[in-house]
Design a protein around this motif. Structure first.
Motif, short mmCIF file in Angstrom:
data_model
loop_
_atom_site.label_atom_id
_atom_site.label_comp_id
_atom_site.label_asym_id
_atom_site.label_seq_id
_atom_site.Cartn_x
_atom_site.Cartn_y
_atom_site.Cartn_z
N ARG A 127 0.98 -1.23 -0.18
CA ARG A 127 -0.03 -0.08 0.04
C ARG A 127 0.97 1.08 -0.04
O ARG A 127 0.47 2.26 -0.68
N ASN A 128 1.87 1.32 0.68
CA ASN A 128 2.63 2.61 0.92
C ASN A 128 3.44 2.55 -0.32
O ASN A 128 3.68 3.96 -0.94
N ALA A 180 1.02 4.03 -2.94
CA ALA A 180 0.81 5.38 -2.92
C ALA A 180 1.81 6.19 -3.25
O ALA A 180 1.40 7.18 -4.12
N ARG A 183 1.53 8.69 -6.33
CA ARG A 183 1.71 10.26 -6.04
C ARG A 183 2.77 10.88 -6.56
O ARG A 183 2.89 11.91 -6.84
N SER A 195 -0.26 13.76 -7.94
CA SER A 195 -1.41 13.81 -7.29
C SER A 195 -2.46 14.60 -8.10
O SER A 195 -3.44 14.45 -7.70
N SER A 211 -5.05 9.05 -8.54
CA SER A 211 -4.02 8.30 -7.75
C SER A 211 -4.93 8.01 -6.18
O SER A 211 -4.87 6.84 -6.05
N ASP A 212 -5.68 8.62 -6.05
CA ASP A 212 -6.47 8.59 -4.91
C ASP A 212 -7.33 7.42 -5.12
O ASP A 212 -7.82 6.54 -3.95
N ILE A 262 -5.47 4.04 -4.93
CA ILE A 262 -4.96 3.66 -3.52
C ILE A 262 -6.17 2.90 -2.92
O ILE A 262 -6.08 2.42 -2.12
N ASP A 306 -6.68 -0.34 -1.01
CA ASP A 306 -7.04 -0.84 0.38
C ASP A 306 -8.23 -1.39 0.36
O ASP A 306 -8.35 -2.25 1.47
#
Length: 424
Positions: free
Chosen positions: A56-57, A60, A64, A68, A283-284, A287, A291
């Motif tokens: 996940r990191n 992200a 980003r 972003s 990007s969100d 991500i 999740d």
């Protein structure tokens, strides 16, 4: 009074710990078999959590890093390098010629870059890349617009990007990713050298610095050779898969996304009732998808861990029942000397919890070592267990011990002192 109670509880806890670790030392095989389920359960939870957190990191950071404020447009919803879903296989690819029109029509859009994916097969054979006396079949070739590196925040380790004029005239120039430069030219700089793509020569004018974001320590952009978009369209007419990187005005990404959707629907002649034949993402959103996937994997992992903890709990309960039987005279002696039933019950409960907690601690150590090995195998990827996962694993282990030890502890506290002292 409270001080005396705390002191008595401390003595019981210390005695329970001594007896628990004494049982492990005296019957190591039996104890290890008893806590094996706890170890496996904790390893499963902690390791999977560490891997999911690392992925996940990295994802992200990956998205980003490439902007972003960007909106990504593609004619399908999946990874451009993955096979299409059956429902989307017949969709028309995005035409690179639409990019400047989108930029001109959008009030919330600052600029649009194009990434054209060149097929990895050349005449049915892998597209071989040669340079510096070496060759590679792992490199990916992409035609990009002159503004691509600016919009995706690609930092150059050496050289320069393409100019708009070089893109228009189809210059045979290339900017290589960090992994490509390392594979072909080792520690030397790639700029100024010649690279051949399936026999066609290009001059390397730039070398991209290693990208930070990655998946399992690998960023696909580090394996890319970028050539001007105009050059790619002339040399590889079969290349049709295009991805648009739409840069929104600062703080206006969602408005730009709605604007891009309306513009693309109009440019692709979609009627009011027709669904989109393209996919937009940010990007969100990507991500958030990671999740959601991680949550599903976490639920499956929790179920598997619960089964392992149940098996471990049964093993601990069996060990504690044997311990009660073996120490019946000891229990009778303690009761005869004034120990209350609650004290006996707490002692065996604590002993079961400590035994299980030892299995939990072993599970954390094993999971951490496996995570370290994974990190060493994939440099740049950190499989470090979050503190909450470690604490949760240990708490689950202790809870398992308490539940498993309840009935044996209750049985021990219910023994009649006189009958217990007669036990042989």
């Amino acid at each position: 009074m409270n001080g005396r109670r705390r002191g008595a509880f401390g003595r019981i806890a210390a005695e329970s710990a001594r007896l628990a670790f004494g049982a492990i030392r005296s019957q190591p095989l039996r104890s290890l078999l008893a806590i094996a389920g706890v170890v496996i359960g904790v390893v499963t939870v902690v390791l999977v959590t560490a891997v999911l957190a690392g992925v996940r990191n990295q994802v992200a950071l990956l998205f980003r890093e490439i902007g972003s404020d960007n909106v990504f447009a593609y004619h399908r919803s999946g990874d451009p390098y993955s096979p299409p879903a059956e429902a989307e296989a017949q969709r028309r690819p995005l035409d690179p010629a639409l990019a400047p029109r989108i930029a001109a029509l959008g009030n919330e859009i600052r600029d649009v870059a194009v990434q054209l994916l060149v097929p990895v097969l050349d005449g049915g054979r892998p597209l071989v890349v040669r340079g510096g006396g070496n060759e590679s079949e792992q490199a990916l070739v992409e035609g990009v617009s002159a503004n691509f590196m600016e919009i995706t925040d690609a930092e150059l380790a050496a050289g320069r990007p393409f100019t708009p004029l070089e893109e228009r005239v189809g210059a045979r120039l290339a900017v290589v990713g960090a992994n490509v430069a390392q594979a072909l030219w080792g520690r030397g700089r790639a700029t100024g050298h010649e690279v051949r793509l399936g026999g066609v020569a290009f001059t390397v004018i730039g070398e991209v610095a290693p990208r930070q974001g990655a998946v399992f320590g690998e960023n696909r952009q580090d394996n890319v050779i970028m050539i001007p978009l105009g050059t790619a369209r002339r040399l590889y007419p079969e290349a049709e898969e295009a991805v648009f990187y739409i840069q929104a005005e600062p703080g206006r990404r969602e408005a730009a996304r709605a604007e891009v959707e309306a513009i693309l629907r109009r440019l692709r002649d979609l009627g009011p009732g027709e669904p989109n034949d393209f996919h937009l993402s940010t990007s969100d959103q990507i991500i958030a998808q990671i999740d959601r996937l991680g949550s599903r994997i976490g639920l499956v992992t929790a179920a598997l861990a619960a089964v392992s903890l149940l098996i471990g709990g049964l093993g601990i309960a069996n060990v504690m029942i044997i311990a009660v039987t073996e120490r019946t005279r000891e229990i009778g002696l303690r009761r005869a000397l004034g120990a209350r039933r609650g004290e006996v019950r707490r002692q065996f409960l604590l002993e079961a919890a400590i035994l299980s907690l030892a299995g939990g601690a072993a599970g954390v150590v094993v999971a951490s070592l496996l995570g370290l090995l994974l990190t060493l195998a994939a440099p740049g990827f950190a499989a470090v267990p979050p503190l909450w996962a470690v604490a949760g694993g240990l708490a689950a282990a202790a809870g398992t011990g308490l539940l498993a030890g309840y009935l044996p502890a209750r049985r021990a506290s219910a023994l009649d002192p006189v009958e217990a002292l007669r036990w042989e």
